[in-house]
Write a protein that holds these residues in place. Structure first.
Motif, PDB file in Angstrom:
ATOM      1  N   ILE A  64       0.852  -1.190   0.000  1.00 23.34           N
ATOM      2  CA  ILE A  64       0.000   0.000   0.000  1.00 23.34           C
ATOM      3  C   ILE A  64       0.888   1.241   0.000  1.00 23.34           C
ATOM      4  O   ILE A  64       2.045   1.192   0.391  1.00 23.34           O
ATOM      5  CB  ILE A  64      -0.965   0.009   1.211  1.00 23.34           C
ATOM      6  CG1 ILE A  64      -0.189  -0.070   2.522  1.00 23.34           C
ATOM      7  CG2 ILE A  64      -1.967  -1.120   1.109  1.00 23.34           C
ATOM      8  CD1 ILE A  64      -1.051   0.039   3.754  1.00 23.34           C
ATOM      9  N   LYS A  65       0.348   2.346  -0.452  1.00 24.97           N
ATOM     10  CA  LYS A  65       1.136   3.563  -0.625  1.00 24.97           C
ATOM     11  C   LYS A  65       1.149   4.471   0.596  1.00 24.97           C
ATOM     12  O   LYS A  65       1.880   5.435   0.635  1.00 24.97           O
ATOM     13  CB  LYS A  65       0.603   4.367  -1.825  1.00 24.97           C
ATOM     14  CG  LYS A  65       0.606   3.575  -3.118  1.00 24.97           C
ATOM     15  CD  LYS A  65       2.009   3.282  -3.577  1.00 24.97           C
ATOM     16  CE  LYS A  65       1.977   2.577  -4.908  1.00 24.97           C
ATOM     17  NZ  LYS A  65       3.059   1.695  -5.140  1.00 24.97           N
ATOM     18  N   THR A  66       0.375   4.166   1.618  1.00 27.06           N
ATOM     19  CA  THR A  66       0.305   5.028   2.788  1.00 27.06           C
ATOM     20  C   THR A  66       1.614   4.994   3.571  1.00 27.06           C
ATOM     21  O   THR A  66       2.289   3.976   3.627  1.00 27.06           O
ATOM     22  CB  THR A  66      -0.881   4.649   3.692  1.00 27.06           C
ATOM     23  OG1 THR A  66      -0.985   5.592   4.749  1.00 27.06           O
ATOM     24  CG2 THR A  66      -0.713   3.274   4.281  1.00 27.06           C
ATOM     25  N   GLU A  67       1.988   6.131   4.152  1.00 22.24           N
ATOM     26  CA  GLU A  67       3.230   6.206   4.915  1.00 22.24           C
ATOM     27  C   GLU A  67       3.074   5.755   6.352  1.00 22.24           C
ATOM     28  O   GLU A  67       4.050   5.415   6.998  1.00 22.24           O
ATOM     29  CB  GLU A  67       3.783   7.639   4.885  1.00 22.24           C
ATOM     30  CG  GLU A  67       4.401   7.989   3.557  1.00 22.24           C
ATOM     31  CD  GLU A  67       5.229   9.255   3.612  1.00 22.24           C
ATOM     32  OE1 GLU A  67       5.465   9.783   4.712  1.00 22.24           O
ATOM     33  OE2 GLU A  67       5.642   9.705   2.542  1.00 22.24           O
ATOM     34  N   ASN A  68       1.842   5.759   6.884  1.00 21.78           N
ATOM     35  CA  ASN A  68       1.632   5.354   8.266  1.00 21.78           C
ATOM     36  C   ASN A  68       0.438   4.403   8.335  1.00 21.78           C
ATOM     37  O   ASN A  68      -0.655   4.746   7.923  1.00 21.78           O
ATOM     38  CB  ASN A  68       1.389   6.573   9.157  1.00 21.78           C
ATOM     39  CG  ASN A  68       1.452   6.215  10.626  1.00 21.78           C
ATOM     40  OD1 ASN A  68       2.256   5.389  11.036  1.00 21.78           O
ATOM     41  ND2 ASN A  68       0.605   6.828  11.420  1.00 21.78           N
ATOM     42  N   VAL A  69       0.680   3.206   8.843  1.00 23.30           N
ATOM     43  CA  VAL A  69      -0.359   2.189   8.958  1.00 23.30           C
ATOM     44  C   VAL A  69      -0.831   2.183  10.406  1.00 23.30           C
ATOM     45  O   VAL A  69      -0.070   1.854  11.312  1.00 23.30           O
ATOM     46  CB  VAL A  69       0.192   0.802   8.534  1.00 23.30           C
ATOM     47  CG1 VAL A  69      -0.870  -0.262   8.692  1.00 23.30           C
ATOM     48  CG2 VAL A  69       0.721   0.863   7.115  1.00 23.30           C
ATOM     49  N   GLU A  70      -2.089   2.573  10.620  1.00 21.92           N
ATOM     50  CA  GLU A  70      -2.643   2.754  11.963  1.00 21.92           C
ATOM     51  C   GLU A  70      -3.036   1.450  12.650  1.00 21.92           C
ATOM     52  O   GLU A  70      -2.988   1.359  13.861  1.00 21.92           O
ATOM     53  CB  GLU A  70      -3.869   3.674  11.903  1.00 21.92           C
ATOM     54  CG  GLU A  70      -3.582   5.060  11.364  1.00 21.92           C
ATOM     55  CD  GLU A  70      -2.866   5.950  12.353  1.00 21.92           C
ATOM     56  OE1 GLU A  70      -3.054   5.765  13.564  1.00 21.92           O
ATOM     57  OE2 GLU A  70      -2.105   6.826  11.901  1.00 21.92           O
ATOM     58  N   LYS A  71      -3.457   0.444  11.872  1.00 20.09           N
ATOM     59  CA  LYS A  71      -3.916  -0.824  12.437  1.00 20.09           C
ATOM     60  C   LYS A  71      -2.990  -1.944  11.988  1.00 20.09           C
ATOM     61  O   LYS A  71      -2.421  -1.889  10.905  1.00 20.09           O
ATOM     62  CB  LYS A  71      -5.335  -1.143  11.955  1.00 20.09           C
ATOM     63  CG  LYS A  71      -6.377  -0.210  12.501  1.00 20.09           C
ATOM     64  CD  LYS A  71      -7.752  -0.667  12.072  1.00 20.09           C
ATOM     65  CE  LYS A  71      -8.797   0.145  12.795  1.00 20.09           C
ATOM     66  NZ  LYS A  71     -10.080  -0.524  12.781  1.00 20.09           N
ATOM     67  N   PHE A  72      -2.854  -2.974  12.832  1.00 19.88           N
ATOM     68  CA  PHE A  72      -2.078  -4.138  12.427  1.00 19.88           C
ATOM     69  C   PHE A  72      -2.725  -4.736  11.176  1.00 19.88           C
ATOM     70  O   PHE A  72      -3.926  -4.998  11.152  1.00 19.88           O
ATOM     71  CB  PHE A  72      -2.032  -5.187  13.540  1.00 19.88           C
ATOM     72  CG  PHE A  72      -0.988  -4.895  14.576  1.00 19.88           C
ATOM     73  CD1 PHE A  72       0.335  -5.251  14.358  1.00 19.88           C
ATOM     74  CD2 PHE A  72      -1.325  -4.260  15.752  1.00 19.88           C
ATOM     75  CE1 PHE A  72       1.307  -4.986  15.306  1.00 19.88           C
ATOM     76  CE2 PHE A  72      -0.360  -3.990  16.717  1.00 19.88           C
ATOM     77  CZ  PHE A  72       0.963  -4.350  16.485  1.00 19.88           C
ATOM     78  N   THR A  73      -1.913  -4.937  10.152  1.00 17.08           N
ATOM     79  CA  THR A  73      -2.371  -5.407   8.849  1.00 17.08           C
ATOM     80  C   THR A  73      -1.507  -6.577   8.410  1.00 17.08           C
ATOM     81  O   THR A  73      -0.289  -6.558   8.602  1.00 17.08           O
ATOM     82  CB  THR A  73      -2.255  -4.260   7.821  1.00 17.08           C
ATOM     83  OG1 THR A  73      -2.983  -3.125   8.306  1.00 17.08           O
ATOM     84  CG2 THR A  73      -2.799  -4.660   6.468  1.00 17.08           C
ATOM     85  N   VAL A  74      -2.130  -7.596   7.820  1.00 14.04           N
ATOM     86  CA  VAL A  74      -1.381  -8.753   7.338  1.00 14.04           C
ATOM     87  C   VAL A  74      -0.418  -8.303   6.246  1.00 14.04           C
ATOM     88  O   VAL A  74      -0.796  -7.581   5.325  1.00 14.04           O
ATOM     89  CB  VAL A  74      -2.327  -9.848   6.787  1.00 14.04           C
ATOM     90  CG1 VAL A  74      -1.542 -10.971   6.118  1.00 14.04           C
ATOM     91  CG2 VAL A  74      -3.195 -10.407   7.888  1.00 14.04           C
TER      92      VAL A  74
END
Length: 86
Positions: A64-74
């Motif tokens: 994904i292109k987002t710089e900050n991932v707020e939730k734990f993601t597989v």
């Protein structure tokens, strides 16, 4: 016995610690977790790897292109590997 549940801590307005369960793991039992305030990774008993935090320059191996991932993601890029389960 280990419950496989993960908790996070925050500081309240009156400087007390508050703990809450992280609900991001879709019912997976977490067997290992590591990280810092920038990145955090968790491995489930079924071998999935979850990541949360700064994805700047792809540091979380996420597509994904987002710089900050707020939730734990597989981390889909790691699904093809056999991650050891402890």
């Amino acid at each position: 016995a280990l419950s496989g549940r993960v908790f996070e801590c925050s500081l309240t307005d009156n400087d007390q610690f508050s703990f809450s369960e992280v609900e991001d793991f879709s019912g997976s039992k977490i067997v290992s977790i590591t990280g810092s305030h920038h990145h955090c990774f968790a491995v489930s008993s079924d071998g999935l790897v979850f990541g949360r935090g700064s994805n700047k320059q792809g540091r979380l191996c996420m597509d994904i292109k987002t710089e900050n991932v707020e939730k734990f993601t597989v981390l889909k890029s790691l699904k093809k590997y056999k991650i050891p389960k402890h």
